[in-house]
Design a protein around this motif. Structure first.
Motif, mmCIF file in Angstrom:
data_model
loop_
_atom_site.group_PDB
_atom_site.id
_atom_site.type_symbol
_atom_site.label_atom_id
_atom_site.label_comp_id
_atom_site.label_asym_id
_atom_site.label_seq_id
_atom_site.Cartn_x
_atom_site.Cartn_y
_atom_site.Cartn_z
ATOM 1 N N GLN A 35 0.642 -1.344 0.049
ATOM 2 C CA GLN A 35 -0.170 0.163 -0.233
ATOM 3 C C GLN A 35 0.750 0.970 -0.116
ATOM 4 O O GLN A 35 0.649 2.495 -0.697
ATOM 5 C CB GLN A 35 -1.055 -0.208 0.558
ATOM 6 C CG GLN A 35 -1.565 -1.398 1.401
ATOM 7 C CD GLN A 35 -3.040 -0.970 -0.473
ATOM 8 O OE1 GLN A 35 -3.281 -0.299 -0.529
ATOM 9 N NE2 GLN A 35 -3.389 -1.726 -0.600
ATOM 10 N N ALA A 36 1.926 0.824 1.136
ATOM 11 C CA ALA A 36 3.195 2.140 0.628
ATOM 12 C C ALA A 36 3.399 2.741 -0.389
ATOM 13 O O ALA A 36 3.682 4.387 -1.121
ATOM 14 C CB ALA A 36 3.858 1.989 1.890
ATOM 15 N N ALA A 37 3.753 1.381 -1.520
ATOM 16 C CA ALA A 37 4.568 1.803 -2.841
ATOM 17 C C ALA A 37 3.052 2.534 -3.451
ATOM 18 O O ALA A 37 3.564 3.362 -4.848
ATOM 19 C CB ALA A 37 4.409 0.930 -2.985
ATOM 20 N N VAL A 44 4.396 7.365 7.197
ATOM 21 C CA VAL A 44 4.483 7.599 8.351
ATOM 22 C C VAL A 44 4.770 5.991 9.072
ATOM 23 O O VAL A 44 2.995 5.358 9.537
ATOM 24 C CB VAL A 44 4.289 8.889 9.738
ATOM 25 C CG1 VAL A 44 4.368 8.576 11.232
ATOM 26 C CG2 VAL A 44 4.631 9.600 8.879
ATOM 27 N N TRP A 45 5.434 5.181 9.864
ATOM 28 C CA TRP A 45 5.403 4.124 10.542
ATOM 29 C C TRP A 45 5.788 4.300 12.435
ATOM 30 O O TRP A 45 6.972 4.503 12.466
ATOM 31 C CB TRP A 45 6.496 2.822 9.599
ATOM 32 C CG TRP A 45 6.178 1.474 9.586
ATOM 33 C CD1 TRP A 45 5.769 0.770 10.925
ATOM 34 C CD2 TRP A 45 5.761 0.324 9.049
ATOM 35 N NE1 TRP A 45 5.637 -0.204 10.447
ATOM 36 C CE2 TRP A 45 5.985 -0.377 9.484
ATOM 37 C CE3 TRP A 45 6.344 0.592 7.604
ATOM 38 C CZ2 TRP A 45 5.857 -1.970 9.318
ATOM 39 C CZ3 TRP A 45 6.635 -0.964 6.689
ATOM 40 C CH2 TRP A 45 6.340 -1.547 7.768
ATOM 41 N N ILE A 46 4.708 3.834 13.390
ATOM 42 C CA ILE A 46 4.832 3.564 14.419
ATOM 43 C C ILE A 46 5.033 2.237 15.181
ATOM 44 O O ILE A 46 4.214 1.808 14.665
ATOM 45 C CB ILE A 46 3.887 4.468 14.726
ATOM 46 C CG1 ILE A 46 3.677 6.052 14.482
ATOM 47 C CG2 ILE A 46 3.914 4.863 16.536
ATOM 48 C CD1 ILE A 46 2.486 6.856 14.521
ATOM 49 N N MET A 47 5.911 2.770 15.313
ATOM 50 C CA MET A 47 6.161 0.976 15.847
ATOM 51 C C MET A 47 6.495 1.149 17.177
ATOM 52 O O MET A 47 7.097 2.065 17.684
ATOM 53 C CB MET A 47 7.020 0.552 15.626
ATOM 54 C CG MET A 47 8.161 0.282 15.268
ATOM 55 S SD MET A 47 9.277 -0.294 14.024
ATOM 56 C CE MET A 47 7.942 -1.249 13.392
ATOM 57 N N PRO A 48 6.266 -0.447 18.548
ATOM 58 C CA PRO A 48 6.769 -0.287 19.952
ATOM 59 C C PRO A 48 8.178 0.004 19.601
ATOM 60 O O PRO A 48 8.994 -0.752 18.212
ATOM 61 C CB PRO A 48 5.969 -1.419 20.613
ATOM 62 C CG PRO A 48 4.935 -1.578 19.852
ATOM 63 C CD PRO A 48 5.236 -0.952 18.325
ATOM 64 N N ALA A 49 9.079 0.262 20.503
ATOM 65 C CA ALA A 49 10.407 -0.233 20.622
ATOM 66 C C ALA A 49 10.975 -0.756 21.128
ATOM 67 O O ALA A 49 12.256 -1.629 20.913
ATOM 68 C CB ALA A 49 10.664 1.507 21.405
ATOM 69 N N HIS A 50 10.000 -1.857 21.958
ATOM 70 C CA HIS A 50 10.781 -3.327 22.337
ATOM 71 C C HIS A 50 11.019 -4.059 21.163
ATOM 72 O O HIS A 50 11.624 -5.312 20.580
ATOM 73 C CB HIS A 50 9.976 -3.800 23.092
ATOM 74 C CG HIS A 50 8.979 -4.094 22.750
ATOM 75 N ND1 HIS A 50 7.700 -3.343 22.959
ATOM 76 C CD2 HIS A 50 7.764 -5.215 22.310
ATOM 77 C CE1 HIS A 50 6.959 -3.697 22.683
ATOM 78 N NE2 HIS A 50 6.764 -5.358 22.489
ATOM 79 N N LEU A 94 -0.122 8.074 4.080
ATOM 80 C CA LEU A 94 -0.373 6.930 4.559
ATOM 81 C C LEU A 94 0.261 6.569 6.213
ATOM 82 O O LEU A 94 1.484 6.628 6.265
ATOM 83 C CB LEU A 94 0.283 5.644 3.783
ATOM 84 C CG LEU A 94 -0.271 4.140 4.205
ATOM 85 C CD1 LEU A 94 -1.765 4.218 4.331
ATOM 86 C CD2 LEU A 94 0.923 3.029 3.852
ATOM 87 N N VAL A 95 -0.238 6.394 7.167
ATOM 88 C CA VAL A 95 0.626 5.863 8.526
ATOM 89 C C VAL A 95 -0.035 4.948 8.247
ATOM 90 O O VAL A 95 -1.128 3.438 8.678
ATOM 91 C CB VAL A 95 -0.573 7.230 9.660
ATOM 92 C CG1 VAL A 95 -0.251 6.740 11.615
ATOM 93 C CG2 VAL A 95 -0.431 8.397 9.667
ATOM 94 N N ILE A 96 1.174 3.996 8.920
ATOM 95 C CA ILE A 96 1.155 2.515 9.078
ATOM 96 C C ILE A 96 2.074 2.750 10.958
ATOM 97 O O ILE A 96 2.248 3.199 11.049
ATOM 98 C CB ILE A 96 2.535 1.468 8.063
ATOM 99 C CG1 ILE A 96 1.706 1.854 6.889
ATOM 100 C CG2 ILE A 96 2.458 -0.046 8.928
ATOM 101 C CD1 ILE A 96 3.123 2.453 5.883
ATOM 102 N N ALA A 97 1.002 1.215 11.809
ATOM 103 C CA ALA A 97 1.644 1.579 13.239
ATOM 104 C C ALA A 97 0.788 -0.150 13.326
ATOM 105 O O ALA A 97 0.792 -0.837 12.495
ATOM 106 C CB ALA A 97 -0.149 2.461 13.838
#
Length: 197
Positions: A35-37, A44-50, A94-97
Motif C-alpha cells: 500500500q505504501a508503494a 509514517v510507520w509507528i511501532m513499539p520500541a521493544h 499513509l500512517v502504518i502502526a
C-alpha cells in the motif's frame, strides 16, 4: 493487471481514503509496504520500541525509502497518540502502526476522526483477532512460495469492508515496485491436477 500510485476506485486492493484499515496475519507488513508503494505522500510507520524487527530500508519498494519516517514509542498510549497526531496531518499519505493490544471502540473511533480530519489513510498491523469494530476494512494477509525465484505469492483476503463487498485475491508481487499481477486459481496449484478416474 498493473497498478501504480493512487489506486482507482475500481481497484479491489485500494484502501478507502480518510479512513483507518487493519491487516493481520504473517504477511501484514508486506501488505502495508504494498500500500505504501501505491499511495503518494509521506509515510509514517509507528511501532513499539521493544520490537526488534525494523523495516529493512535497503529492501523497500521503489520510492518508499525516501518518504518513510519511522517512529518508535515506549508504550501503547504513546503509540495511539502518535498515530492520531500523524493521521491529522494533511501532509501524510499513509500512517502504518503496530499496536500490541486490542483497540477499544473509542480508540478506533478517535483514529477514524483523525483520518477524516487529515484526509489520511491509516493501516493498523494488528495481531490476530485484535481489531477494532471502528475499522473501515480488515485484511488477512498470508504468503506462500512462488514458482518464480524472485517473487512470493500473497494471499490477501478482505474479511471486513464497510463500503463494499468482501473477497480474496492471490497476487504475484516481488516487493520492488507497486506493480503486481493477479494470479489465477489454476496457477496456484503446486502439483498437476488429477485426471478424472
Amino acid at each position: 493487471m498493473k497498478t501504480h500510485f493512487e489506486p482507482s476506485l475500481g481497484d479491489p486492493l485500494a484502501l478507502v481514503a480518510a479512513r483507518v484499515h487493519e491487516a493481520q496475519g504473517r504477511g501484514r507488513r508486506a501488505f502495508a509496504l504494498f500500500q505504501a508503494a501505491r499511495i503518494s505522500g509521506v509515510i509514517v510507520w509507528i511501532m513499539p520500541a521493544h520490537i526488534p524487527e525494523l523495516p529493512f530500508l535497503g529492501a523497500l519498494p521503489a520510492g518508499v525509502n525516501e518518504r518513510l519516517h519511522l517512529f518508535r514509542t515506549t508504550g501503547e498510549t504513546d503509540l495511539l497518540w502518535s498515530v492520531e497526531e500523524a493521521l491529522r496531518s494533511p501532509a501524510v499519505g499513509l500512517v502504518i502502526a503496530e499496536p500490541q493490544q486490542s483497540m477499544s471502540l473509542t480508540a478506533g473511533r478517535r483514529l477514524q476522526l483523525a483520518a477524516e480530519t487529515g484526509q489520511t489513510r491509516g493501516m493498523m498491523l494488528i495481531r490476530d483477532d485484535a481489531g477494532s469494530n471502528a475499522a473501515e476494512s480488515r485484511w488477512v494477509c498470508e504468503s506462500s512460495p512462488s514458482p518464480a525465484v524472485d517473487s512470493t505469492l500473497h494471499h490477501w483476503s478482505l474479511t471486513k469492508n464497510k463500503k463494499g463487498t468482501l473477497g480474496a485475491w492471490v497476487l504475484d508481487w516481488n516487493g520492488t515496485s507497486s506493480d503486481f499481477n493477479l494470479v489465477s486459481e489454476a496457477r496456484e496449484r503446486h502439483q498437476p491436477a488429477q485426471a478424472p478416474g
